[in-house]
Write a protein that holds these residues in place. Structure first.
Motif, PDB file in Angstrom:
ATOM      1  N   ASP A  38      38.874  59.784  67.367  1.00 34.64           N
ATOM      2  CA  ASP A  38      39.826  60.710  67.488  1.00 34.64           C
ATOM      3  C   ASP A  38      40.380  60.759  66.021  1.00 34.64           C
ATOM      4  O   ASP A  38      40.610  61.042  65.284  1.00 34.64           O
ATOM      5  N   MET A  39      40.418  59.582  65.994  1.00 40.01           N
ATOM      6  CA  MET A  39      40.825  59.002  64.505  1.00 40.01           C
ATOM      7  C   MET A  39      40.010  58.977  63.142  1.00 40.01           C
ATOM      8  O   MET A  39      40.621  59.858  62.613  1.00 40.01           O
ATOM      9  N   LEU A  40      38.887  58.590  63.596  1.00 41.91           N
ATOM     10  CA  LEU A  40      37.871  59.392  62.620  1.00 41.91           C
ATOM     11  C   LEU A  40      37.678  60.690  62.470  1.00 41.91           C
ATOM     12  O   LEU A  40      37.182  61.087  61.895  1.00 41.91           O
ATOM     13  N   THR A  41      37.656  61.539  63.037  1.00 44.00           N
ATOM     14  CA  THR A  41      37.267  63.585  63.590  1.00 44.00           C
ATOM     15  C   THR A  41      38.739  63.239  62.613  1.00 44.00           C
ATOM     16  O   THR A  41      38.736  64.215  61.563  1.00 44.00           O
ATOM     17  N   SER A  42      39.615  62.988  63.063  1.00 46.67           N
ATOM     18  CA  SER A  42      41.063  64.047  62.175  1.00 46.67           C
ATOM     19  C   SER A  42      41.915  63.411  60.454  1.00 46.67           C
ATOM     20  O   SER A  42      42.344  63.851  60.199  1.00 46.67           O
ATOM     21  N   ASP A  43      40.819  61.989  60.469  1.00 44.86           N
ATOM     22  CA  ASP A  43      40.960  61.765  59.153  1.00 44.86           C
ATOM     23  C   ASP A  43      40.064  60.960  58.808  1.00 44.86           C
ATOM     24  O   ASP A  43      38.593  60.854  59.249  1.00 44.86           O
ATOM     25  N   THR A  44      40.121  60.309  57.171  1.00 41.58           N
ATOM     26  CA  THR A  44      39.647  59.894  56.751  1.00 41.58           C
ATOM     27  C   THR A  44      39.340  58.546  56.292  1.00 41.58           C
ATOM     28  O   THR A  44      40.298  58.637  55.587  1.00 41.58           O
ATOM     29  N   TYR A  45      38.410  57.726  56.852  1.00 39.54           N
ATOM     30  CA  TYR A  45      38.967  56.323  56.113  1.00 39.54           C
ATOM     31  C   TYR A  45      37.254  55.834  55.129  1.00 39.54           C
ATOM     32  O   TYR A  45      36.384  56.405  54.665  1.00 39.54           O
ATOM     33  N   ASP A  46      37.855  54.875  54.227  1.00 41.93           N
ATOM     34  CA  ASP A  46      36.263  54.698  53.196  1.00 41.93           C
ATOM     35  C   ASP A  46      35.007  53.222  54.719  1.00 41.93           C
ATOM     36  O   ASP A  46      33.954  53.488  54.092  1.00 41.93           O
ATOM     37  N   ALA A  69      27.902  62.661  62.838  1.00 40.29           N
ATOM     38  CA  ALA A  69      28.773  63.328  62.190  1.00 40.29           C
ATOM     39  C   ALA A  69      28.507  63.512  60.804  1.00 40.29           C
ATOM     40  O   ALA A  69      29.187  63.909  59.800  1.00 40.29           O
ATOM     41  N   GLY A  70      27.929  62.246  59.226  1.00 43.23           N
ATOM     42  CA  GLY A  70      27.606  61.878  58.189  1.00 43.23           C
ATOM     43  C   GLY A  70      28.912  61.556  57.928  1.00 43.23           C
ATOM     44  O   GLY A  70      29.864  61.100  58.293  1.00 43.23           O
ATOM     45  N   GLY A  71      28.788  61.800  56.728  1.00 45.64           N
ATOM     46  CA  GLY A  71      30.269  60.697  56.165  1.00 45.64           C
ATOM     47  C   GLY A  71      30.025  60.196  54.643  1.00 45.64           C
ATOM     48  O   GLY A  71      29.241  59.251  54.533  1.00 45.64           O
ATOM     49  N   ARG A  72      30.972  59.369  54.455  1.00 46.45           N
ATOM     50  CA  ARG A  72      31.014  58.120  53.598  1.00 46.45           C
ATOM     51  C   ARG A  72      31.620  56.974  54.350  1.00 46.45           C
ATOM     52  O   ARG A  72      31.376  55.563  53.212  1.00 46.45           O
ATOM     53  N   THR A  73      31.710  57.221  55.617  1.00 41.86           N
ATOM     54  CA  THR A  73      32.234  55.753  55.747  1.00 41.86           C
ATOM     55  C   THR A  73      31.314  55.177  55.896  1.00 41.86           C
ATOM     56  O   THR A  73      30.311  55.022  57.101  1.00 41.86           O
ATOM     57  N   ARG A  74      31.589  53.712  56.024  1.00 42.33           N
ATOM     58  CA  ARG A  74      30.655  52.921  56.169  1.00 42.33           C
ATOM     59  C   ARG A  74      31.063  51.863  57.070  1.00 42.33           C
ATOM     60  O   ARG A  74      32.588  51.576  57.573  1.00 42.33           O
ATOM     61  N   VAL A  75      30.651  51.533  57.982  1.00 41.65           N
ATOM     62  CA  VAL A  75      30.965  50.789  58.995  1.00 41.65           C
ATOM     63  C   VAL A  75      30.264  48.595  59.185  1.00 41.65           C
ATOM     64  O   VAL A  75      28.758  48.018  58.991  1.00 41.65           O
TER      65      VAL A  75
END
Length: 222
Positions: A38-46, A69-75
């Motif tokens: 939910d948090m990853l969907t509603s906000d942006t994290y590096d 979902a794509g995007g720049r977030t690294r895990v």
């Protein structure tokens, strides 16, 4: 950098959050996979520090959905399952790095810094703008070769402005990227931090205020 720590062991989650905030990172925390999604969907994290063994939605599924979902977030996967086969599985799910428990906190910070530099656009280890330099790995700033001692929030604000490379950064963006989800949107924290940062960097002023828009580095970058 803005980081989401996803860890169901609350003592460890608190330790990680407090430690990373002490390294000038903005940190939010989730204790289960469903909340994390939910948090990853509603906000942006590096960056996401993600435990594999989570209640609700498993960490593997959180990683899978985030990558899809794509995007720049690294895990960075953080887990007690440190065998080679488990590490390979985690990396094949799309994780960028893997660290087994127990771990050394300094190694965790170094790995997160490295992942941050791999984000798009890439952030160099030493930021420079005019005669201002910021060594992010050491959390040390200088101006014209003179060391400038900054608080964690001041370091975070300076890094955000220097990374923007002269573009305007709004107060809302600074609150979201340097503070955390609990920051009061009506606080004067950004204004007060900016005032202290300007004073420490000294004259001529290197940070401009654009009323109604935000802040930016003045003059030309190196």
């Amino acid at each position: 950098m803005r980081v989401l720590v996803v860890e169901d062991e609350r003592t460890l989650a608190r330790y990680l959050a407090e430690g990373l905030r002490g390294r000038a990172m903005s940190v939010d925390v989730a204790h289960d996979g469903t909340t994390a999604l939910d948090m990853l969907t509603s906000d942006t994290y590096d960056l996401v520090v993600l435990d594999r063994d989570l209640p609700g939605t498993p960490g593997d599924e959180v990683c899978r959905q985030l990558i899809a979902a794509g995007g720049r977030t690294r895990v960075l996967m953080l887990t007690a399952m440190a065998e080679v086969g488990e590490r390979v599985t985690g990396l094949r799910l799309g994780a960028d790095d893997y660290l087994g428990k127990p771990f050394d906190f300094e190694e965790l910070v170094a790995r997160l810094d490295a992942l941050g530099r791999r984000s798009q656009p890439a952030v160099p280890p030493v930021l420079r703008y005019g005669d201002v330099a910021l060594d992010w790995s050491q959390r040390q700033a200088s101006r014209d070769g003179r060391p400038v001692v900054l608080s964690n929030k001041e370091l975070g604000v300076l890094a955000a402005l220097m990374t923007a490379n002269g573009a305007v950064v709004s107060a809302e963006e600074l609150l979201r990227g340097v503070w955390d989800e609990h920051a009061d949107p009506f606080t004067n924290a950004v204004r007060m931090t900016m005032h202290r940062l300007r004073a420490k960097l000294g004259e001529p002023w290197v940070i401009e205020t654009l009323p109604g828009a935000g802040y930016r580095m003045a003059g030309l970058p190196c």
